[in-house]
Design a protein around this motif. Structure first.
Motif, PDB file in Angstrom:
ATOM      1  N   LEU A  96       0.848  -1.190   0.000  1.00  0.00           N
ATOM      2  CA  LEU A  96       0.000   0.000   0.000  1.00  0.00           C
ATOM      3  C   LEU A  96       0.886   1.242   0.000  1.00  0.00           C
ATOM      4  CD1 LEU A  96      -2.677  -0.883   2.724  1.00  0.00           C
ATOM      5  CD2 LEU A  96      -2.994  -0.926   0.255  1.00  0.00           C
ATOM      6  N   CYS A 127       0.468   5.887  -0.571  1.00  0.00           N
ATOM      7  CA  CYS A 127      -0.516   6.958  -0.548  1.00  0.00           C
ATOM      8  C   CYS A 127       0.135   8.288  -0.865  1.00  0.00           C
ATOM      9  CB  CYS A 127      -1.208   7.030   0.810  1.00  0.00           C
ATOM     10  SG  CYS A 127      -0.042   7.248   2.180  1.00  0.00           S
ATOM     11  N   GLN A 129     -10.092  -6.520  -0.504  1.00  0.00           N
ATOM     12  CA  GLN A 129     -10.313  -5.111  -0.849  1.00  0.00           C
ATOM     13  C   GLN A 129     -11.228  -4.454   0.174  1.00  0.00           C
ATOM     14  OE1 GLN A 129      -9.456  -3.318  -3.854  1.00  0.00           O
ATOM     15  NE2 GLN A 129     -10.733  -1.524  -3.491  1.00  0.00           N
ATOM     16  N   GLU A 142     -10.191  -1.430   2.720  1.00  0.00           N
ATOM     17  CA  GLU A 142     -10.908  -0.153   2.693  1.00  0.00           C
ATOM     18  C   GLU A 142     -11.346   0.235   4.101  1.00  0.00           C
ATOM     19  OE1 GLU A 142     -14.065  -0.391  -0.120  1.00  0.00           O
ATOM     20  OE2 GLU A 142     -12.761  -0.138  -1.861  1.00  0.00           O
ATOM     21  N   ILE A 179      -8.415   1.744   6.163  1.00  0.00           N
ATOM     22  CA  ILE A 179      -7.990   3.131   5.945  1.00  0.00           C
ATOM     23  C   ILE A 179      -9.138   4.120   6.072  1.00  0.00           C
ATOM     24  CG2 ILE A 179      -6.141   2.381   4.410  1.00  0.00           C
ATOM     25  CD1 ILE A 179      -7.797   3.331   2.075  1.00  0.00           C
ATOM     26  N   PHE A 224      -5.044   6.394  -1.423  1.00  0.00           N
ATOM     27  CA  PHE A 224      -4.318   5.152  -1.216  1.00  0.00           C
ATOM     28  C   PHE A 224      -4.417   4.292  -2.473  1.00  0.00           C
ATOM     29  CE2 PHE A 224      -4.319   5.887   3.361  1.00  0.00           C
ATOM     30  CZ  PHE A 224      -3.147   5.262   3.746  1.00  0.00           C
ATOM     31  N   TYR A 225      -3.358   3.593  -2.776  1.00  0.00           N
ATOM     32  CA  TYR A 225      -3.387   2.628  -3.868  1.00  0.00           C
ATOM     33  C   TYR A 225      -2.548   1.423  -3.438  1.00  0.00           C
ATOM     34  CZ  TYR A 225       1.014   5.068  -4.916  1.00  0.00           C
ATOM     35  OH  TYR A 225       2.253   5.655  -4.829  1.00  0.00           O
ATOM     36  N   GLY A 226      -2.838   0.261  -4.046  1.00  0.00           N
ATOM     37  CA  GLY A 226      -2.149  -0.930  -3.575  1.00  0.00           C
ATOM     38  C   GLY A 226      -2.135  -2.043  -4.590  1.00  0.00           C
ATOM     39  N   LEU A 271      -9.525   3.609  -1.742  1.00  0.00           N
ATOM     40  CA  LEU A 271      -8.439   2.704  -2.065  1.00  0.00           C
ATOM     41  C   LEU A 271      -8.561   2.201  -3.494  1.00  0.00           C
ATOM     42  CD1 LEU A 271      -6.012   1.008  -1.124  1.00  0.00           C
ATOM     43  CD2 LEU A 271      -7.635  -0.720  -0.342  1.00  0.00           C
ATOM     44  N   TYR A 272      -7.465   2.312  -4.248  1.00  0.00           N
ATOM     45  CA  TYR A 272      -7.395   1.792  -5.612  1.00  0.00           C
ATOM     46  C   TYR A 272      -6.477   0.584  -5.598  1.00  0.00           C
ATOM     47  CZ  TYR A 272      -9.338   6.367  -6.579  1.00  0.00           C
ATOM     48  OH  TYR A 272     -10.137   7.480  -6.569  1.00  0.00           O
ATOM     49  N   MET A 273      -7.044  -0.604  -5.793  1.00  0.00           N
ATOM     50  CA  MET A 273      -6.290  -1.841  -5.673  1.00  0.00           C
ATOM     51  C   MET A 273      -6.274  -2.593  -6.996  1.00  0.00           C
ATOM     52  SD  MET A 273      -5.108  -2.296  -2.553  1.00  0.00           S
ATOM     53  CE  MET A 273      -4.794  -4.046  -2.538  1.00  0.00           C
TER      54      MET A 273
END
Length: 544
Positions: free
Chosen positions: A313, A315, A374, A378, A381, A389-391, A432-434
């Motif tokens: 992760l 950010c 996911q 989420e 955070i 945030f991205y992961g 969050l972008y996963m």
């Protein structure tokens, strides 16, 4: 003392409470006499007011004037009002009685033979005695806490000391470090405290707060950190109107607990560095023996499992909710501490730290569906105001081969970052972008730092089983796949080119589908298989 205790003085033996009976526990801090229409202007919190009522009887609407006086005293939070009935005030009007009952403001009728000196002097004398007693007890409390510090007592000793002073059950809670000390017995769980924090704590400026739990009035002294509530000292079954020395004891307990939090945080920060080093060891394909991996995990107080998904992760900290002058590493360290708290509930047994690039690195044991993961991440955070945030999620792998899952997570993270909207829609926050490596297709090659290596990995991953099958059974699945793709997934044309019946082609394609988990009739999967077929021709023979 309170109003009820004041009435125990000899001067009040023949006192009659006319109204406001529910306010008899109001604290009396001073006693004063007023005999002017605007005397209420000099009244203050905790004053018990005495008056003849003479200024009000000189007016025709004295009942209204008396009600107005009561309203002013209630507004100033005075503790009560005393009259000598009969001389100037013949009776207390119903409206005044009703208002006093509503505001829980005691009104008392005094014996007519008493002088004001007979009334006020005993009160002031008793208050002075109480103040002297408070000072002595407060001094004793400070000495006890000083001795506790000199003896280097722990939190259990601290809880015992506070219990001796307050004589009520209590709890000391350290939110970040999973510490809860109940004394004398187990009173409350950590989950129940978390519920109290979410439902009762209204801001960092608030310290002592009255709460109600399970129909029991209690008091909490919150311990506020720079970012969030870090803990609290709970006194169960006692309201927040504590004695002076009890407040002093509660404050001293909170201060010492804050110092303990700082000490544990310093140790935890140092310890986290060792954990980060161990993470780097796990993720860098060090080829250590299993017993060495498990031994080193014990050294950093981690219980190593057999398999993990590596999750990365990261950010954008431009809108971090903390202090703007805080260095980047400190901001991330604070977020990591928040994550540790929530992970205990959301993803137990998860190991967390930083990789060499200061990215949040989670090792999540076992198999877990990407959608489920996911959702949990989420929730992890949700408490942060950071909206970018991205992961990336790597596939599950054994703990001695986590470098594979780590590299997959890096690639998935890069894809997530590239696909993440550059401007956040503030009306629709997506926290969050996963991306999961398992769901990547051609992106595995396009976003790879070494496209050729990734293409070779793709070839081995998807075609090795086909080649093993052909070698073991002397079949032609790989040839059939090439022909099928070259003829645009047309069964008839493929059968004609290979001089086979189309049902034979269909049968072989079904076997390929089972071996690769890819569908040669699906456009995306066709692209992957085409790339794998191209790459396999470039592989050294020893890899195939």
């Amino acid at each position: 003392m309170n109003v009820n205790e004041m009435f125990q003085l000899s001067a009040f033996h023949k006192t009659e409470v006319i109204a406001g009976h529910e306010g008899l526990k109001k604290i009396v801090l001073n006693a004063t006499f007023i005999d002017a229409p605007d005397g209420y202007k000099w009244c203050k919190n905790g004053d018990f007011i005495f008056t003849t009522g003479y200024p009000f009887t000189r007016k025709q609407n004295w009942e209204e004037e008396l009600l107005y006086l009561l309203e002013m005293l209630a507004e100033k939070n005075c503790s009560g009002l005393g009259f000598k009935l009969g001389r100037y005030i013949p009776y207390i009007p119903k409206e005044v009685v009703s208002y006093a009952d509503k505001k829980k403001l005691p009104i008392v009728a005094l014996h007519d033979n008493l002088s004001w000196t007979d009334i006020i002097n005993p009160i002031i004398t008793q208050l002075n005695r109480q103040h002297q007693y408070d000072l002595e007890m407060t001094h004793k409390v400070y000495e006890q806490f000083h001795n506790h510090m000199e003896m280097k007592g722990d939190l259990q000793d601290l809880a015992h000391l506070l219990h001796q002073i307050t004589n009520v059950p209590l709890t000391i809670y350290l939110r970040n470090f999973n510490k809860i000390i109940n004394f004398p017995d187990s009173i409350i769980t950590e989950k129940e405290i978390k519920d109290i924090i979410s439902s009762h704590c209204y801001g960092k400026g608030q310290t002592i707060q009255g709460i109600e739990l399970q129909d029991m009035d209690s008091t909490v002294r919150w311990i506020n950190g720079s970012e969030h509530i870090e803990g609290g000292v709970f006194l169960w079954g006692v309201k927040s109107n504590l004695h002076t020395w009890e407040k002093a004891a509660l404050e001293q307990t909170a201060v010492i607990t804050s110092l303990e939090i700082e000490r544990i945080r310093t140790v935890s920060t140092t310890f986290q560095r060792f954990r980060n080093d161990y993470l780097a060891l796990l993720l860098n394909d060090s080829h250590l023996e299993p017993e060495v991996l498990f031994r080193r995990a014990k050294e950093v107080n981690w219980d190593l499992k057999d398999n993990y998904n590596v999750v990365l992760l990261d950010c954008n900290l431009s809108n971090y909710k903390g202090k703007n002058d805080m260095p980047l590493w400190q901001k991330k360290a604070n977020i990591l501490e928040e994550f540790k708290i929530e992970l205990r509930w959301l993803l137990p047994d998860t190991l967390i730290g930083f990789d060499p690039h200061n990215r949040f690195t989670l090792l999540i044991p076992g198999e877990i569906e990407p959608e489920t993961l996911q959702n949990k991440l989420e929730r992890l955070i949700t408490n942060d105001t950071i909206t970018s945030f991205y992961g990336g999620i790597g596939r599950s792998n054994s703990n001695d081969n986590l470098s594979v899952s780590y590299n997959e997570a890096i690639l998935a993270l890069q894809v997530a970052y590239k696909n993440m909207p550059k401007k956040t829609n503030m009306n629709k926050k997506i926290p969050l972008y996963m991306e999961s490596f398992n769901e990547l297709n051609v992106e595995r090659i396009l976003f790879s730092e070494s496209p050729r290596v990734e293409a070779e990995n793709l070839a081995i991953e998807y075609l090795q089983e086909i080649m093993n099958y052909d070698k073991k059974r002397n079949s032609d699945l790989l040839t059939t796949l090439k022909a099928f793709l070259n003829h645009n997934a047309n069964y008839d044309n493929t059968a004609n080119a290979l001089f086979l019946h189309k049902n034979t082609v269909r049968y072989r394609i079904n076997i390929i589908r089972d071996l690769t988990n890819l569908d040669p009739t699906n456009t995306n999967d066709q692209l992957l298989l085409q790339m794998a077929l191209i790459a396999i021709d470039a592989l050294p023979r020893q890899k195939v």
